[in-house]
Design a protein around this motif. Structure first.
Motif, PDB file in Angstrom:
ATOM      1  N   LYS A   1     -21.004   2.514 -22.789  1.00  0.00           N
ATOM      2  CA  LYS A   1     -20.488   1.198 -22.174  1.00  0.00           C
ATOM      3  C   LYS A   1     -19.211   0.726 -22.810  1.00  0.00           C
ATOM      4  O   LYS A   1     -18.994   0.751 -23.848  1.00  0.00           O
ATOM      5  N   GLN A   2     -18.471   0.264 -21.595  1.00  0.00           N
ATOM      6  CA  GLN A   2     -17.257  -0.169 -22.293  1.00  0.00           C
ATOM      7  C   GLN A   2     -16.571  -1.580 -21.395  1.00  0.00           C
ATOM      8  O   GLN A   2     -17.211  -1.622 -20.671  1.00  0.00           O
TER       9      GLN A   2
ATOM     10  N   THR B   1     -11.418   6.229 -18.128  1.00  0.00           N
ATOM     11  CA  THR B   1     -11.748   6.421 -16.902  1.00  0.00           C
ATOM     12  C   THR B   1     -12.986   6.617 -16.690  1.00  0.00           C
ATOM     13  O   THR B   1     -13.877   7.014 -17.608  1.00  0.00           O
ATOM     14  N   ASP B   2     -13.647   6.654 -15.468  1.00  0.00           N
ATOM     15  CA  ASP B   2     -14.913   6.814 -15.001  1.00  0.00           C
ATOM     16  C   ASP B   2     -15.192   8.437 -15.516  1.00  0.00           C
ATOM     17  O   ASP B   2     -16.263   8.615 -15.954  1.00  0.00           O
ATOM     18  N   ALA B   3     -14.056   9.366 -15.207  1.00  0.00           N
ATOM     19  CA  ALA B   3     -14.444  10.608 -15.484  1.00  0.00           C
ATOM     20  C   ALA B   3     -14.701  10.806 -17.053  1.00  0.00           C
ATOM     21  O   ALA B   3     -15.384  11.680 -17.255  1.00  0.00           O
ATOM     22  N   GLU B   4     -13.684  10.309 -17.704  1.00  0.00           N
ATOM     23  CA  GLU B   4     -13.819  10.286 -19.043  1.00  0.00           C
ATOM     24  C   GLU B   4     -15.115   9.880 -19.799  1.00  0.00           C
ATOM     25  O   GLU B   4     -15.711  10.274 -20.749  1.00  0.00           O
ATOM     26  N   VAL B   5     -15.429   8.456 -19.325  1.00  0.00           N
ATOM     27  CA  VAL B   5     -16.885   8.169 -19.738  1.00  0.00           C
ATOM     28  C   VAL B   5     -18.019   9.310 -19.550  1.00  0.00           C
ATOM     29  O   VAL B   5     -18.666   9.560 -20.201  1.00  0.00           O
ATOM     30  N   GLN B   6     -18.058   9.724 -18.169  1.00  0.00           N
ATOM     31  CA  GLN B   6     -19.018  10.773 -17.955  1.00  0.00           C
ATOM     32  C   GLN B   6     -18.896  12.098 -18.856  1.00  0.00           C
ATOM     33  O   GLN B   6     -19.781  12.635 -19.099  1.00  0.00           O
ATOM     34  N   SER B   7     -17.600  12.565 -19.266  1.00  0.00           N
ATOM     35  CA  SER B   7     -17.569  13.425 -20.057  1.00  0.00           C
ATOM     36  C   SER B   7     -18.094  13.219 -21.443  1.00  0.00           C
ATOM     37  O   SER B   7     -18.722  14.036 -22.131  1.00  0.00           O
TER      38      SER B   7
ATOM     39  N   LYS C   1      -9.122   2.047 -22.520  1.00  0.00           N
ATOM     40  CA  LYS C   1     -10.197   2.178 -21.550  1.00  0.00           C
ATOM     41  C   LYS C   1     -10.341   3.272 -20.728  1.00  0.00           C
ATOM     42  O   LYS C   1      -9.317   3.786 -20.088  1.00  0.00           O
TER      43      LYS C   1
END
Length: 305
Positions: free
Chosen positions: A111-112, A95-101, A93
């Protein structure tokens, strides 16, 4: 987990360096939730359940084709930066920072969602006397310090979700024994344990949990499932059944998550909705995983002699 975080960070940097400008973000798509062809990437530890989900989805939507590539988990994570891969299914899963990256690098919506809870099952040779184990004993087996020379057998020796879970959540910094054996697939782990009395295997419960699957029933004739000490009641030993996975009384559980990269309402969205919907959740339940998007009621029961 730290190694996978490094992989994620490295790919973010690489994509950022070689990106050719923002573009207008527009792309022509030919797929919809009920029509078209896509390719997804899935952790090979979950092949039985992903195969079952795809089979039912394609049967219900005969104009769809979902091609799946089964890989070690670390290879699945690399596919987040692969334009041809629409979805990744694994235990990671972001992190929010990794999704934004990923969003910033790929210019696409991400989306996860965790859709089920899985367990790492421990299996032993039918002749083995080690059928009740504590987590301390599991650690000793994995580090080669157990009272008997048991050989841990894993689905590979690196990069898989099972390996990552055992290293991160069970060993917690201790070194995996050099005597550990790596098999190519989970069914290879089962076959090895069935032949070697001193072997003890670690696999996802979806490989042995479906009582309606003839192949999995044949597996259970070859090996036996080890009971682990309950996380909430010392000296009580439990199997990786759904009630124990749900309450986390079984001490080795993990979430199964999809990561969807799709800038439109396409086939990836349709399949994601299916997994989190009623039919998909029933398929998870049938495969012995704990449905993650539906309420689960645990009722007390008594058996009469």
């Amino acid at each position: 987990m730290q190694a996978l975080r490094f992989i994620i960070g490295s790919f973010v940097l690489a994509v950022g360096l070689f990106a050719c400008g923002p573009g207008d973000g527009r792309q022509e798509y030919t797929d919809t939730p009920v029509k078209g062809t896509i390719t997804i990437s899935a952790d090979e530890s979950f092949k039985p359940i992903v195969d079952a989900l795809i089979q039912v989805y394609e049967s219900n939507n005969d104009s769809t084709k979902i091609n799946v590539q089964y890989k070690p988990e670390s290879e699945c994570i690399k596919d987040l930066w692969n334009d041809s891969i629409r979805m990744v299914i694994s235990t990671i899963k972001l992190t929010d920072a990794e999704v934004q990256s990923v969003v910033d690098s790929m210019h696409i919506v991400v989306k996860q969602l965790p859709v089920a809870r899985d367990a790492v099952a421990v299996i032993a040779n039918p002749a083995s006397k080690d059928t009740l184990l504590t987590m301390a004993e599991i650690q000793m087996i994995l580090t080669g310090n157990y009272t008997r020379p048991l050989v841990p057998v894993l689905d590979g020796l690196r990069s898989t979700s099972t390996i990552r879970f055992l290293v991160d959540s069970v060993l917690k910094g201790q070194k995996l024994t050099d005597k550990a054996k790596g098999a190519n697939t989970s069914d290879s782990v089962i076959n090895y344990v069935a032949k070697v009395p001193d072997a003890i295997g670690f696999i996802g419960v979806s490989w042995i949990g479906n009582q309606d699957d003839a192949r999995q029933l044949s597996f259970l004739k070859k090996v036996k499932i080890v009971q682990l000490e309950s996380s909430d009641k010392p000296d009580k030993y439990v199997l990786p059944v759904q009630a124990n996975i749900y309450t986390k009384r079984y001490p080795m559980t993990r979430d199964l998550t999809y990561i969807l990269k799709e800038g439109h309402r396409g086939l990836g969205t349709g399949f994601a909705d299916f997994m989190s919907g009623e039919i998909g959740q029933l398929i998870f339940k049938k495969a012995y995983l704990m449905p993650g998007r539906r309420n689960f009621i645990v009722r007390p029961a008594e058996t009469k002699e």
